[in-house]
Design a protein around this motif. Structure first.
Motif, short mmCIF file in Angstrom:
data_model
loop_
_atom_site.label_atom_id
_atom_site.label_comp_id
_atom_site.label_asym_id
_atom_site.label_seq_id
_atom_site.Cartn_x
_atom_site.Cartn_y
_atom_site.Cartn_z
N ASN A 95 16.91 19.62 49.54
CA ASN A 95 17.85 20.71 49.29
C ASN A 95 18.70 20.38 48.06
O ASN A 95 19.48 19.44 48.09
CB ASN A 95 18.76 20.93 50.50
CG ASN A 95 19.57 22.21 50.39
OD1 ASN A 95 19.33 23.04 49.51
ND2 ASN A 95 20.52 22.38 51.28
N ARG A 111 15.47 37.38 53.20
CA ARG A 111 16.49 37.54 52.16
C ARG A 111 15.99 36.88 50.88
O ARG A 111 15.19 35.96 50.91
CB ARG A 111 17.81 36.93 52.61
CG ARG A 111 18.46 37.65 53.79
CD ARG A 111 19.87 37.12 54.00
NE ARG A 111 19.88 35.71 54.36
CZ ARG A 111 19.91 35.25 55.60
NH1 ARG A 111 19.89 36.09 56.61
NH2 ARG A 111 19.93 33.95 55.83
N TRP A 156 15.85 27.29 52.33
CA TRP A 156 16.04 28.36 53.30
C TRP A 156 16.20 27.76 54.69
O TRP A 156 15.55 26.78 55.06
CB TRP A 156 14.88 29.35 53.24
CG TRP A 156 13.49 28.78 53.23
CD1 TRP A 156 12.57 28.83 54.23
CD2 TRP A 156 12.83 28.09 52.14
NE1 TRP A 156 11.39 28.22 53.85
CE2 TRP A 156 11.52 27.75 52.58
CE3 TRP A 156 13.22 27.71 50.85
CZ2 TRP A 156 10.62 27.07 51.78
CZ3 TRP A 156 12.31 27.03 50.06
CH2 TRP A 156 11.04 26.72 50.50
N ASN A 167 13.37 32.59 54.93
CA ASN A 167 14.76 32.93 54.55
C ASN A 167 15.20 34.23 55.19
O ASN A 167 16.05 34.94 54.67
CB ASN A 167 14.91 33.01 53.02
CG ASN A 167 16.36 32.76 52.59
OD1 ASN A 167 17.09 31.99 53.21
ND2 ASN A 167 16.76 33.40 51.51
N ASN A 168 14.58 34.52 56.38
CA ASN A 168 14.92 35.74 57.12
C ASN A 168 14.84 36.98 56.24
O ASN A 168 15.64 37.90 56.34
CB ASN A 168 16.31 35.62 57.76
CG ASN A 168 16.37 34.51 58.79
OD1 ASN A 168 15.50 34.41 59.65
ND2 ASN A 168 17.38 33.64 58.68
N ASP A 185 17.25 27.29 46.46
CA ASP A 185 18.11 26.97 47.61
C ASP A 185 17.25 26.87 48.86
O ASP A 185 16.48 27.80 49.18
CB ASP A 185 19.17 28.05 47.79
CG ASP A 185 20.18 28.07 46.65
OD1 ASP A 185 20.30 27.05 45.95
OD2 ASP A 185 20.82 29.12 46.43
N SER A 240 13.55 36.36 43.99
CA SER A 240 14.86 35.77 43.75
C SER A 240 15.53 36.45 42.56
O SER A 240 15.01 37.42 41.99
CB SER A 240 14.69 34.28 43.44
OG SER A 240 14.04 34.13 42.16
N LEU A 271 9.19 33.48 48.48
CA LEU A 271 8.82 32.57 49.56
C LEU A 271 7.75 33.23 50.43
O LEU A 271 7.84 34.42 50.73
CB LEU A 271 10.04 32.23 50.42
CG LEU A 271 11.24 31.61 49.69
CD1 LEU A 271 12.40 31.42 50.67
CD2 LEU A 271 10.86 30.29 49.04
N VAL A 286 13.11 27.00 57.17
CA VAL A 286 11.97 26.38 56.51
C VAL A 286 11.02 25.77 57.54
O VAL A 286 11.45 25.14 58.51
CB VAL A 286 12.43 25.32 55.48
CG1 VAL A 286 13.22 24.20 56.16
CG2 VAL A 286 11.25 24.76 54.71
N PRO A 302 15.77 34.42 47.82
CA PRO A 302 16.22 33.04 47.61
C PRO A 302 17.03 32.93 46.32
O PRO A 302 16.95 33.79 45.43
CB PRO A 302 14.91 32.26 47.50
CG PRO A 302 13.93 33.26 46.96
CD PRO A 302 14.36 34.61 47.48
#
Length: 428
Positions: A228, A162, A191, A159-160, A189, A261, A250, A194, A164
């Motif tokens: 998703n 970030r 990513w 998720n770079n 959510d 998260s 993650l 993935v 989740p």
């Protein structure tokens, strides 16, 4: 003169360099500590993570299958007293890196090969790059360039890096499990980056015991990679009664662990006799369920919030509280209006003793604490200073003779510290 003395042209094919009538065929560098290649990696090996932290060195084992048809020539040179020195040079994306390494050649090449070479740490970075090497004999300079080996170094969490988004049930009882295949399902959510063998790890922290944290990892595979939102389910046998702080992180197979998260507060009541109590009720003229506290209510001269705090009551008679029970209020600051993104750990009020059956229990949340948390925590979490809005989640648990009987659902109220014109109210 031996065929080994023939020089190679730099433009010759990577698969081998012609030396007289023999071919010096170099093997591509073989990566040490590489993870097995997965179907979604386009045959590019990923460097296995070093422990601890990011890779401090990057080792490549080279096997030079270079003897073949001119083994006799090499033996002839050695028998005549000429011992060639082999030289190796590492290349990254066709650029030389690090120093050359020289090795006197023994009569039996098995005494020398395979050779381990290293890419210097200064050249390590995130990304995909080609690794190769040059081989030549000292004084002959018949340079041969090996084929490339593509290698990935991954230092970025999924998720770079970030956080989740996490959703799920707030209350889990037997009726919920009966309707959900005897498992609790939480949704993450999906990513965008993935990859196979990523993990979505769900953490369940018992609010009553901050050191009691269970982990439930779910591995990304070909069957759920496109799911998703991504589902993380916990079988009923792993659930127990109580109130839990639930969040997700993650992690990829390179060991990169992303930020947590948003938090969820989840109440679990599965055994007979365990109750879910009514939510605590605010009794301020300014606060109702989903009500607002704002600067006007903080500074109002006609109906000010009492300086001793914002009052709440726990409805005793409806909850069948008995004399001797204890009630413990729990509250938590959130950065959004809907109490879905906690920004502080849960705060616990000292337990209050129920002195008479059916009596309501009163609590007060001190507004200076709420004020301070909103301003300090929102800034700490990267919110814009002018966005001084959040919410407070309030609940409680009941104990009888030292045993938890259950937890309440939560009350939520919004707090805004903005004055007209979007200026910040700095407290009462």
């Amino acid at each position: 003169m031996s065929k080994l003395k023939a020089k190679a042209s730099p433009s010759e094919d990577r698969s081998g360099t012609m030396v007289g009538n023999g071919v010096l065929a170099l093997s591509p560098p073989r990566l040490l500590d590489g993870l097995p290649t997965l179907p979604d990696e386009a045959d590019i090996q990923t460097l296995r993570p070093q422990d601890p932290g990011p890779p401090s060195q990057y080792l490549l084992k080279f096997e030079l299958d270079a003897w073949g048809s001119y083994q006799a020539d090499y033996d002839d040179l050695v028998n005549k007293g000429y011992v060639p020195v082999t030289v190796l040079q590492v290349l990254l994306n066709d650029l030389t890196v690090g120093a050359e390494r020289s090795f006197p050649m023994p009569r039996d090449p098995a005494l020398l090969f395979p050779i381990t070479l290293e890419v210097p740490q200064a050249f390590l970075r995130e990304g995909i790059f080609d690794v190769s090497y040059q081989h030549w004999y000292e004084d002959i300079h018949n340079k041969t360039l090996s084929p490339n080996t593509p290698v990935r170094i991954d230092t970025t969490a999924p998720n770079n890096q970030r956080e989740p988004g996490l959703r799920g049930p707030s209350n889990i009882d037997q009726a919920y499990l009966d309707g959900n295949n005897q498992q609790a399902t939480f949704l993450v959510d999906l990513w965008p980056d993935v990859r196979l063998e990523d993990q979505a790890i769900l953490y369940m922290q018992d609010i009553a015991n901050i050191g009691d944290v269970a982990e439930f990892p779910v591995l990304v595979n070909a069957g759920n990679q496109a799911q998703n939102p991504f589902e993380v389910s916990i079988a009923a046998e792993h659930l127990r009664n109580g109130q839990f702080l639930v969040y997700c992180r993650l992690r990829d197979r390179s060991g990169n662990l992303g930020p947590r998260s948003n938090f969820l507060i989840v109440s679990i009541s599965l055994e007979a006799g365990v109750e879910t109590y009514q939510k605590p009720l605010p009794v301020s003229p300014y606060v109702t369920l989903w009500g607002w506290i704002n600067c006007e209510s903080l500074f109002s001269r006609t109906k000010p919030i009492p300086v001793e705090g914002l009052p709440f009551t726990v409805p005793g008679s409806q909850n069948n509280l008995l004399a001797g029970d204890t009630v413990e209020l729990i509250w938590q600051m959130c950065s959004d209006r809907f109490a879905e993104r906690p920004i502080s750990p849960p705060y616990y009020f000292p337990p209050v003793l129920v002195s008479a059956e059916g009596a309501n229990i009163g609590f007060r949340i001190h507004m200076n604490l709420v004020d301070q948390l909103i301003i300090d925590e929102l800034r700490k979490n990267g919110e814009l200073p002018e966005n001084m809005e959040g919410s407070v989640r309030v609940g409680y648990r009941v104990n009888r003779a030292g045993v938890s009987l259950g937890v309440s659902t939560n009350s939520t109220f919004v707090v805004s510290l903005l004055k007209p014109g979007n200026t910040v109210c700095l407290g009462p």
